[in-house]
Design a protein around this motif. Sequence first.
Motif, mmCIF file in Angstrom:
data_model
loop_
_atom_site.group_PDB
_atom_site.id
_atom_site.type_symbol
_atom_site.label_atom_id
_atom_site.label_comp_id
_atom_site.label_asym_id
_atom_site.label_seq_id
_atom_site.Cartn_x
_atom_site.Cartn_y
_atom_site.Cartn_z
ATOM 1 N N TRP A 225 -21.607 21.715 1.350
ATOM 2 C CA TRP A 225 -21.209 20.668 0.396
ATOM 3 C C TRP A 225 -20.621 19.463 1.128
ATOM 4 O O TRP A 225 -20.836 18.310 0.726
ATOM 5 C CB TRP A 225 -20.219 21.221 -0.626
ATOM 6 C CG TRP A 225 -20.911 22.112 -1.613
ATOM 7 C CD1 TRP A 225 -20.872 23.470 -1.654
ATOM 8 C CD2 TRP A 225 -21.795 21.703 -2.652
ATOM 9 N NE1 TRP A 225 -21.679 23.924 -2.666
ATOM 10 C CE2 TRP A 225 -22.248 22.871 -3.299
ATOM 11 C CE3 TRP A 225 -22.240 20.468 -3.102
ATOM 12 C CZ2 TRP A 225 -23.140 22.825 -4.371
ATOM 13 C CZ3 TRP A 225 -23.125 20.426 -4.177
ATOM 14 C CH2 TRP A 225 -23.558 21.593 -4.801
ATOM 15 N N LEU B 223 -15.011 26.474 8.996
ATOM 16 C CA LEU B 223 -15.231 26.487 7.549
ATOM 17 C C LEU B 223 -16.487 27.299 7.225
ATOM 18 O O LEU B 223 -17.432 27.302 8.015
ATOM 19 C CB LEU B 223 -15.378 25.064 7.017
ATOM 20 C CG LEU B 223 -14.134 24.187 7.115
ATOM 21 C CD1 LEU B 223 -14.442 22.770 6.650
ATOM 22 C CD2 LEU B 223 -13.009 24.774 6.289
ATOM 23 N N GLY C 225 -22.055 27.347 1.246
ATOM 24 C CA GLY C 225 -20.605 27.302 1.239
ATOM 25 C C GLY C 225 -20.051 25.888 1.362
ATOM 26 O O GLY C 225 -20.749 24.890 1.174
ATOM 27 N N LEU C 226 -18.777 25.814 1.695
ATOM 28 C CA LEU C 226 -18.074 24.535 1.752
ATOM 29 C C LEU C 226 -18.674 23.583 2.777
ATOM 30 O O LEU C 226 -18.785 22.374 2.531
ATOM 31 C CB LEU C 226 -16.590 24.771 2.057
ATOM 32 C CG LEU C 226 -15.710 23.534 2.136
ATOM 33 C CD1 LEU C 226 -15.721 22.791 0.804
ATOM 34 C CD2 LEU C 226 -14.299 23.918 2.529
ATOM 35 N N SER C 227 -19.078 24.101 3.920
ATOM 36 C CA SER C 227 -19.638 23.232 4.957
ATOM 37 C C SER C 227 -20.916 22.546 4.468
ATOM 38 O O SER C 227 -21.164 21.376 4.793
ATOM 39 C CB SER C 227 -19.903 24.014 6.240
ATOM 40 O OG SER C 227 -20.818 25.060 5.989
#
Length: 104
Positions: A68, A103, A64-66
Amino acid sequence: MTGTEWAGPVTAILAMAAATYAVRFAGYWIMSRVPLTPFLRAALEALPGAIIVATVVPLAMRGGLSAWIGIATATLAMVAVRKDIVALATGMGAVMAARALGLP
């Protein structure tokens, strides 16, 4: 475990250990017989980076975003200081901070 129930797992572990050492020995044996051309030397020098990318990208796709954010932070740290351990610690710290903030 009673009786001979332990024999299967122990045999599997010993077989895996033997296979691991056989592969390691074969690698050294083969490379002692292969002449190191400039192309082969460059390919071997690029191998660790390729292995890291092959390991990190699937994790990032699921992370997920974390994840990246951690990869971006680690990349910036690597560009800035060129130290693997600093980039790793910075990336992991960024992931932990991002997840602590909620996040995904």
